[in-house]
Design an enzyme around this catalytic site. Sequence first.
Site, PDB file in Angstrom:
ATOM      1  N   SER A  18       0.838  -1.209   0.000  1.00 13.78           N
ATOM      2  CA  SER A  18       0.000   0.000   0.000  1.00 13.78           C
ATOM      3  C   SER A  18       0.876   1.264   0.000  1.00 13.78           C
ATOM      4  CB  SER A  18      -0.877  -0.029   1.261  1.00 13.78           C
ATOM      5  OG  SER A  18      -1.564   1.186   1.434  1.00 13.78           O
ATOM      6  N   ASP A  39       4.511  -7.761   3.575  1.00 12.01           N
ATOM      7  CA  ASP A  39       3.383  -7.051   4.194  1.00 12.01           C
ATOM      8  C   ASP A  39       2.526  -8.026   4.997  1.00 12.01           C
ATOM      9  OD1 ASP A  39       2.157  -4.012   3.238  1.00 12.01           O
ATOM     10  OD2 ASP A  39       0.877  -5.306   4.492  1.00 12.01           O
ATOM     11  N   ASP A  62       5.263 -10.081   9.209  1.00 11.46           N
ATOM     12  CA  ASP A  62       4.887  -9.241  10.337  1.00 11.46           C
ATOM     13  C   ASP A  62       6.180  -8.603  10.825  1.00 11.46           C
ATOM     14  OD1 ASP A  62       4.154  -8.025  12.650  1.00 11.46           O
ATOM     15  OD2 ASP A  62       3.136  -9.760  13.526  1.00 11.46           O
ATOM     16  N   VAL A  63       6.313  -7.294  10.602  1.00  9.85           N
ATOM     17  CA  VAL A  63       7.592  -6.617  10.916  1.00  9.85           C
ATOM     18  C   VAL A  63       7.915  -6.620  12.406  1.00  9.85           C
ATOM     19  CG1 VAL A  63       7.575  -5.095   8.875  1.00  9.85           C
ATOM     20  CG2 VAL A  63       6.540  -4.284  11.025  1.00  9.85           C
ATOM     21  N   SER A 152       9.100  10.370   9.757  1.00  7.21           N
ATOM     22  CA  SER A 152       7.989  11.305   9.526  1.00  7.21           C
ATOM     23  C   SER A 152       8.435  12.649  10.074  1.00  7.21           C
ATOM     24  CB  SER A 152       6.750  10.837  10.294  1.00  7.21           C
ATOM     25  OG  SER A 152       5.817  11.893  10.435  1.00  7.21           O
ATOM     26  N   TYR A 165       3.561   7.849  18.227  1.00  5.77           N
ATOM     27  CA  TYR A 165       4.008   7.915  16.825  1.00  5.77           C
ATOM     28  C   TYR A 165       5.306   8.716  16.714  1.00  5.77           C
ATOM     29  CZ  TYR A 165       3.739   8.634  11.756  1.00  5.77           C
ATOM     30  OH  TYR A 165       3.999   8.652  10.392  1.00  5.77           O
ATOM     31  N   LYS A 169       8.992   7.423  15.538  1.00  5.29           N
ATOM     32  CA  LYS A 169       9.658   7.970  14.351  1.00  5.29           C
ATOM     33  C   LYS A 169      10.963   8.674  14.738  1.00  5.29           C
ATOM     34  CE  LYS A 169       6.762   6.556  11.225  1.00  5.29           C
ATOM     35  NZ  LYS A 169       7.169   5.550  10.231  1.00  5.29           N
TER      36      LYS A 169
HETATM   37  N1  LIG Z   1       1.215   8.992   4.283  1.00  5.66           N
HETATM   38  C1  LIG Z   1       1.758   9.981   4.960  1.00  5.66           C
HETATM   39  O1  LIG Z   1       1.291  11.132   4.945  1.00  5.66           O
HETATM   40  C2  LIG Z   1       3.004   9.719   5.782  1.00  5.66           C
HETATM   41  C3  LIG Z   1       3.652  10.802   6.373  1.00  5.66           C
HETATM   42  C4  LIG Z   1       4.773  10.584   7.128  1.00  5.66           C
HETATM   43  C5  LIG Z   1       5.257   9.299   7.299  1.00  5.66           C
HETATM   44  N2  LIG Z   1       4.621   8.261   6.733  1.00  5.66           N
HETATM   45  C6  LIG Z   1       5.155   6.916   6.969  1.00  5.66           C
HETATM   46  O2  LIG Z   1       5.354   6.259   5.737  1.00  5.66           O
HETATM   47  C7  LIG Z   1       5.154   4.858   5.905  1.00  5.66           C
HETATM   48  C8  LIG Z   1       4.151   4.367   4.870  1.00  5.66           C
HETATM   49  O3  LIG Z   1       2.931   5.068   5.063  1.00  5.66           O
HETATM   50  P1  LIG Z   1       1.697   4.910   4.055  1.00  5.66           P
HETATM   51  O4  LIG Z   1       0.966   6.192   4.085  1.00  5.66           O
HETATM   52  O5  LIG Z   1       2.183   4.358   2.784  1.00  5.66           O
HETATM   53  O6  LIG Z   1       0.826   3.845   4.876  1.00  5.66           O
HETATM   54  P2  LIG Z   1      -0.124   2.672   4.366  1.00  5.66           P
HETATM   55  O7  LIG Z   1      -1.049   2.386   5.499  1.00  5.66           O
HETATM   56  O8  LIG Z   1      -0.696   2.986   3.022  1.00  5.66           O
HETATM   57  O9  LIG Z   1       0.903   1.436   4.202  1.00  5.66           O
HETATM   58  C9  LIG Z   1       1.495   0.823   5.304  1.00  5.66           C
HETATM   59  C10 LIG Z   1       1.641  -0.667   5.012  1.00  5.66           C
HETATM   60  O10 LIG Z   1       2.280  -1.268   6.163  1.00  5.66           O
HETATM   61  C11 LIG Z   1       1.670  -2.529   6.370  1.00  5.66           C
HETATM   62  N3  LIG Z   1       1.861  -2.962   7.754  1.00  5.66           N
HETATM   63  C12 LIG Z   1       1.303  -2.451   8.884  1.00  5.66           C
HETATM   64  N4  LIG Z   1       1.674  -3.177   9.955  1.00  5.66           N
HETATM   65  C13 LIG Z   1       2.482  -4.166   9.497  1.00  5.66           C
HETATM   66  C14 LIG Z   1       3.185  -5.234  10.116  1.00  5.66           C
HETATM   67  N5  LIG Z   1       3.113  -5.448  11.443  1.00  5.66           N
HETATM   68  N6  LIG Z   1       3.934  -6.048   9.348  1.00  5.66           N
HETATM   69  C15 LIG Z   1       3.997  -5.858   8.002  1.00  5.66           C
HETATM   70  N7  LIG Z   1       3.350  -4.867   7.356  1.00  5.66           N
HETATM   71  C16 LIG Z   1       2.607  -4.034   8.086  1.00  5.66           C
HETATM   72  C17 LIG Z   1       0.197  -2.307   6.030  1.00  5.66           C
HETATM   73  O11 LIG Z   1      -0.476  -3.534   5.770  1.00  5.66           O
HETATM   74  C18 LIG Z   1       0.301  -1.398   4.818  1.00  5.66           C
HETATM   75  O12 LIG Z   1       0.320  -2.141   3.614  1.00  5.66           O
HETATM   76  C19 LIG Z   1       4.697   4.665   7.357  1.00  5.66           C
HETATM   77  O13 LIG Z   1       5.799   4.301   8.144  1.00  5.66           O
HETATM   78  C20 LIG Z   1       4.199   6.042   7.752  1.00  5.66           C
HETATM   79  O14 LIG Z   1       4.310   6.271   9.142  1.00  5.66           O
HETATM   80  C21 LIG Z   1       3.489   8.433   5.976  1.00  5.66           C
END
Ligand SMILES: NC(=O)c1ccc[n+]([C@@H]2O[C@H](COP(=O)([O-])OP(=O)(O)OC[C@H]3O[C@@H](n4cnc5c(N)ncnc54)[C@H](O)[C@@H]3O)[C@@H](O)[C@H]2O)c1
Length: 259
Positions: A18, A39, A62-63, A152, A165, A169
């Site tokens: 995702s 994932d 599972d991370v 982040s 969070y 981060k």
């Molecule tokens: N989208 C934003 O605005 C934003 C901003 C700052 C930081 N981030 C960071 O970027 C990263 C990606 O964010 P995103 O928006 O693409 O999120 P998202 O929710 O679209 O994707 C995250 C993915 O991580 C997977 N995941 C969650 N827990 C898991 C686990 N235990 N084991 C394996 N996979 C797992 C989910 O299934 C998902 O596919 C995250 O670390 C988020 O904190 C995002």
Amino acid sequence: MAAVDRTGKTYFVTGGASGLGLAVAKLLLAQGANIAIGDKNVEDGKKTAETLGPRCLFCELDVTQKESMRAAMRSTVAEFKGLHGVINCAGVGSAFTTVDKKGEPHSDKFWDFVMKINAYGTFYGSSEGAAEMAKLPADAEGNRGVIINVASVAAYEGQRGQLAYSASKGAVVAMTLPMARDLSRYGIRAMCIAPGIMDTPLMQSAAPKVKEGLLASVAGPKRFGTSEEFASLCAHIIDNGYLNGETIRLDGGVRFANL
Ligand SMILES: NC(=O)c1ccc[n+]([C@@H]2O[C@H](COP(=O)([O-])OP(=O)(O)OC[C@H]3O[C@@H](n4cnc5c(N)ncnc54)[C@H](O)[C@@H]3O)[C@@H](O)[C@H]2O)c1
């Protein structure tokens, strides 16, 4: 400029089913690389890998579990006979205040949940990935690959409710420099990206008023970042061998006030 050709290179993307992870997987794949998507979301992960074709492997992951990470890294190396990078995109957000409206302190269960995925998940992805990369032959210049951690801007300007969070981060930012120093002997670099507000499914579903409020803090351009911009920065980090041990904000100059 010549098109980038990553044929024969292999990258592991945690959270690749995702959002930001999926975008980087697609870009590197389009540039010829092999990709492993790790994932927890098996349904989306499998579907994605099927759509992306034979150079894309899905690993149920599972991370928060070291053994799960180790198995996923090893099956990637077994499948593609190499590993040249890990991009640690798996993550979750949080919305709990230090003390809630009823005077109850922050739940440690939720604190652990966020820490396990964001901080431990990145630690496992980096350490297990680097251990696999270190076993593989280096290139002519002694380089083996790169780890890209995803933090982040909340690591620097956490908003109300982002205690866990932001802490998780902050840990991701802080682990990047010692990781770069530790791994230099193996020819592995470690970098970190701190995204601002990115236009992933999570943000797309936010109410227009919420979006407007967030955009007020962006210097410019007045829009959310795209997952393609994130992917393009990952590709640049892979290609620029002198980037190491640093966190790059990808945020349109956003600085959050006391929201
Ligand atoms: N989208 C934003 O605005 C934003 C901003 C700052 C930081 N981030 C960071 O970027 C990263 C990606 O964010 P995103 O928006 O693409 O999120 P998202 O929710 O679209 O994707 C995250 C993915 O991580 C997977 N995941 C969650 N827990 C898991 C686990 N235990 N084991 C394996 N996979 C797992 C989910 O299934 C998902 O596919 C995250 O670390 C988020 O904190 C995002």
